[in-house]
Design a protein around this motif. Structure first.
Motif, short mmCIF file in Angstrom:
data_model
loop_
_atom_site.label_atom_id
_atom_site.label_comp_id
_atom_site.label_asym_id
_atom_site.label_seq_id
_atom_site.Cartn_x
_atom_site.Cartn_y
_atom_site.Cartn_z
N ARG A 261 43.88 45.84 44.37
CA ARG A 261 42.71 45.60 43.52
C ARG A 261 42.29 46.86 42.77
N ARG A 262 42.33 48.01 43.45
CA ARG A 262 41.92 49.26 42.81
C ARG A 262 42.85 49.65 41.68
N GLU A 264 45.01 47.56 40.23
CA GLU A 264 45.32 46.38 39.41
C GLU A 264 46.84 46.19 39.31
N CYS A 607 30.30 38.94 39.91
CA CYS A 607 31.71 38.62 40.18
C CYS A 607 32.20 37.38 39.44
N CYS A 632 33.55 39.77 46.63
CA CYS A 632 32.61 40.54 45.80
C CYS A 632 31.87 41.56 46.67
N HIS A 664 41.50 41.36 31.57
CA HIS A 664 41.90 42.66 31.01
C HIS A 664 43.41 42.61 30.77
N ASP A 704 39.98 43.45 26.43
CA ASP A 704 39.08 42.79 27.37
C ASP A 704 38.53 41.54 26.70
N VAL A 732 45.08 40.93 34.05
CA VAL A 732 44.33 41.01 35.30
C VAL A 732 42.96 40.38 35.10
N ARG A 733 42.55 39.56 36.06
CA ARG A 733 41.18 39.06 36.05
C ARG A 733 40.27 40.12 36.65
N THR A 734 39.24 40.48 35.94
CA THR A 734 38.32 41.52 36.41
C THR A 734 36.96 40.90 36.69
N PHE A 735 36.09 41.67 37.39
CA PHE A 735 34.74 41.18 37.67
C PHE A 735 33.88 41.35 36.43
#
Length: 735
Positions: A261-262, A264, A607, A632, A664, A704, A732-735
């Motif tokens: 996650r960090r 991506e 989230c 989240c 993103h 984005d 990537v799906r981001t919050f």
């Protein structure tokens, strides 16, 4: 599972007790063994008519906790007895006086501490800040209370499958938020890792299984690679005449997920899901030289990444951990993480605080763990004892559980600060007066502002001014609880001087609006404005931030029913109950509320969950119910505080609603790319876009996009289609 007869249960209880004695490795003199046996019999008798949710005899739980305390934590007689009896005072007729009479004051005090923590935890939904306070107080009194509590929490997680889903989520989030960081800080890395792993398994079961399957599939290949990788290392160290052990260390599912996650990145691009530990058998006085000798031999064989070199021997972590960490380039262009430790360092890494104390007896000066425990006392003494807010927990977590940096005063004294600390944090760490007068600093002989972040190794000299004083904006420039507390105190003292002016203005407004002066209307105003302190209330009145029209709209709603106060922004107001709604963008407000009979769900803006996500519905004290994704960070925080308010019913969004998702995209910068992407979104999937932000750098373009989607399945299909565009590198799906 086969139901056992009474005799079979008795035999199993005795077998588990004998296992406890077998794994107990510290001093076991006859009296110690006899005292533990007495504690076992006392607990067995007290719990004889009690059963766990699983149906097994309750006594199996305290035996299991004692076994963790003895075998996995390496603790001794007092802790084992306390673990066996930890639930007796709370759940049975046994009293603290009974315990003290039979086992002494130390055991009694530990059980008393455990009972008080449980009493707070089982109280109302705002109890977690009180729980954390009690834990911190206990840390500075007898740390064994927390060690037994960690063992208790670990066994509860190991048997969490019998609990309902809402309780699983509450316990898992509380563990991730408080107990796992605490285990890490006390040096129990194995306990910390299992707490995280089990919490992840229960909070996100599908994601856990997906990553676990990837790790299992890659295991044999990565073991083969590391075995080949170790061959020249083993040969070189043998030629040097060193005694050593090579251990392959496998990352947990949770740690792999956090890295994915960090960064991506997908699983296959996470290179260090396995690492190598080199354990050197050497006398303690020579261990530093021998560990660096091993590093030297390693560097001759494989090229190290100097940016990834960490020397935790010269400056141990606050939990006492020592090692050399490096990352080297192995065969076939693969990076491999390598940790080098002595046998003593390895024992501390495995057994944490217990091993630390064992070796600390050989030294006279206070170690890093003692200094950290001292810091907890100072932080608690400086903080507002009545502060029950979420911010209290966050501030303490930042100070006590985050990674550290080490900076130096002009005279060369070292100061430990949490990662992300600023010049202003450093100033307050030295002295409150220095912080209050700070206007900048010389950092490595370069002038920096008070909000400049510091790095390990910086030498800092604070620049002050006699006319400087704390400002409200300063609160945004610090991360430490000490600095925040000192700034709040300074501002509070300043605001006290405005009380008379504020009261005078309030009287004028009440007179003009024909409202009778009294305590009730003042309390109503403070409640609606979410102001908890009268000092702040009268200060805002004096400064004109609360005016006559504001009072009219709250106390005389028939004249104006507009919800004016939702847009008010005042520093240091506790907005835990309404901040999520007020922080939403107009777009998410448009689609974020879902009505059901008797219930309104607010889809969180932190989230952006969509139907199909793994979500929780949480009812807050305000009465509003928020829906969050379970991964989240805000949800984990809220569940740890209001976990008993997790709703059992599932979130069922209304048909025809769409929900905001953020993507993103990283791609090669080519003409027509944006047109291709928008065509897929709007034409192929017929989805509405809310916003697009695009920038390019050295041949790459980063996009984005905010999109409205009906559900997770549609979103996944869209991501798959966008990923197939030839220029696209990653979506990537981001919050």
């Amino acid at each position: 599972m086969k139901k056992l007869t009474t005799e079979e249960e008795r035999q199993e209880i005795l077998r588990q007790y004998r296992h406890l004695i077998d794994v107990w490795t510290t001093r076991k003199e006859t009296k110690d063994l006899w005292d533990v046996r007495k504690a076992f019999r006392m607990a067995a008798e007290a719990h004889k008519d009690m059963r766990r949710k699983s149906g097994e005899p309750y006594i199996m739980h305290p035996i299991a906790v004692a076994t963790i305390v003895a075998g996995e934590m390496g603790l001794g007689r007092t802790s084992i007895i306390s673990a066996l009896l930890h639930d007796t005072v709370e759940d049975t007729d046994i009293t603290l006086e009974d315990v003290e009479k039979m086992f002494g004051q130390k055991v009694s005090r530990i059980i008393d501490g455990l009972t008080k923590i449980d009493e707070i935890s089982d109280n109302n939904s705002t109890a977690q800040s009180a729980t954390l306070k009690k834990i911190i107080l206990t840390l500075s009194d007898d740390v064994r209370v927390i060690l037994v509590k960690l063992a208790d929490r670990l066994h509860n997680l190991r048997t969490l499958d019998v609990m309902p889903r809402n309780k699983q989520l509450r316990i898992a989030s509380e563990t991730l938020y408080i107990y796992a960081p605490l285990a890490y800080r006390l040096g129990f890395f194995a306990v910390k890792s299992e707490l995280e792993e089990l919490s992840f398994r229960y909070s996100q079961p599908e994601l856990y299984e997906e990553i676990k399957k990837e790790i299992d599939a890659a295991r044999s290949e990565r073991y083969r690679y590391l075995n080949d990788f170790m061959v020249p290392i083993r040969k070189a160290l043998n030629e040097k005449g060193l005694k050593f052990e090579l251990l392959i260390n496998e990352k947990t599912t949770y740690s792999v997920w956090k890295k994915m996650r960090r960064l991506e990145l997908p699983f296959e691009q996470i290179y260090n899901t396995f690492s190598l530990d080199i354990i050197v058998d050497v006398e303690s006085e020579d261990e530093s030289l021998e560990c660096w000798a091993v590093y030297s031999e390693l560097a001759k064989i494989y090229k190290p990444n100097n940016k990834r070199l960490r020397d935790w021997m010269s400056t141990p972590k606050a939990n006492g951990y020592e090692a050399i960490h490096t990352t080297v380039m192995g065969p076939q262009g693969q990076w491999v993480a390598v940790h080098i430790r002595s046998r003593r360092m390895q024992e501390i890494a495995q057994k944490g605080y217990a091993a630390y104390l064992k070796y600390k007896k050989q030294e006279s000066s206070p170690g890093s763990l003692e200094l950290w425990l001292k810091k907890t006392r100072e932080l608690l003494n400086e903080n507002d004892q009545n502060d029950e807010s979420i911010s209290f927990i966050d501030d303490f977590k930042q100070d006590l559980f985050s990674d550290e940096i080490y900076v130096f005063t002009p005279k060369g004294d070292m100061v430990s600060l949490p990662k992300g600390a600023t010049v202003l944090d450093f100033a307050y760490a030295i002295h409150s007066d220095l912080g209050n007068r700070a206007i900048g600093a010389n950092v490595n002989r370069q002038v920096k502002t008070i909000d400049s972040k510091l790095r390990s190794g910086d030498q800092v000299e604070i620049i002050t001014s006699q006319i400087a004083e704390p400002q409200e904006e300063w609160y945004k420039n610090v991360v430490t609880a000490r600095a925040k507390t000192k700034i709040k105190a300074a501002l509070k003292n300043k605001r006290k001087t405005y009380r008379e002016a504020g009261e005078k203005k309030l009287q004028e407004y009440f007179s003009q609006l024909k409202i009778e002066m009294g305590n009730q209307p003042v309390q109503t105003l403070m409640k609606e404005l979410e102001i908890t302190s009268p000092i702040d209330f009268y200060y805002y009145l004096a400064m004109g931030e609360i005016g006559k029209e504001d009072i009219r709209r709250i106390l005389l709603p028939e004249e104006d029913k507009s919800r004016w106060f939702s847009s008010l922004r005042i520093p240091f107001i506790n907005r835990s109950s309404k901040s999520s709604a007020s922080d939403e963008s107009p777009v998410t407000q448009k689609t974020g509320k879902v009505q059901e009979p008797g219930k309104e769900y607010l889809v969180s803006s932190c989230c952006h969950p969509v139907p199909g996500d793994n979500v929780i519905a949480l009812e807050l004290p305000s009465g509003r119910t928020e829906v969050h994704r379970t991964d989240c960070e805000k949800a984990i925080q809220l569940m740890s505080v209001y976990g008993r308010n997790i709703l059992k019913s599932e979130w069922k969004p209304q048909e025809g609603k769409t929900y905001l998702a953020l993507l993103h995209i990283t791609a090669k910068d080519r003409p027509g790319l944006l047109n291709t992407i928008t065509e897929i979104i709007s034409m192929k999937y017929q989805l509405d876009m809310n916003a697009i932000n695009m920038y390019s750098h050295e041949g790459l373009v980063f996009i984005d996009i905010k999109i409205f989607v009906p559900d997770l399945l549609t979103l996944k299909k869209l991501i798959s289609s966008l990923s197939k565009v030839s220029q696209v590198i990653k979506v990537v799906r981001t919050f």
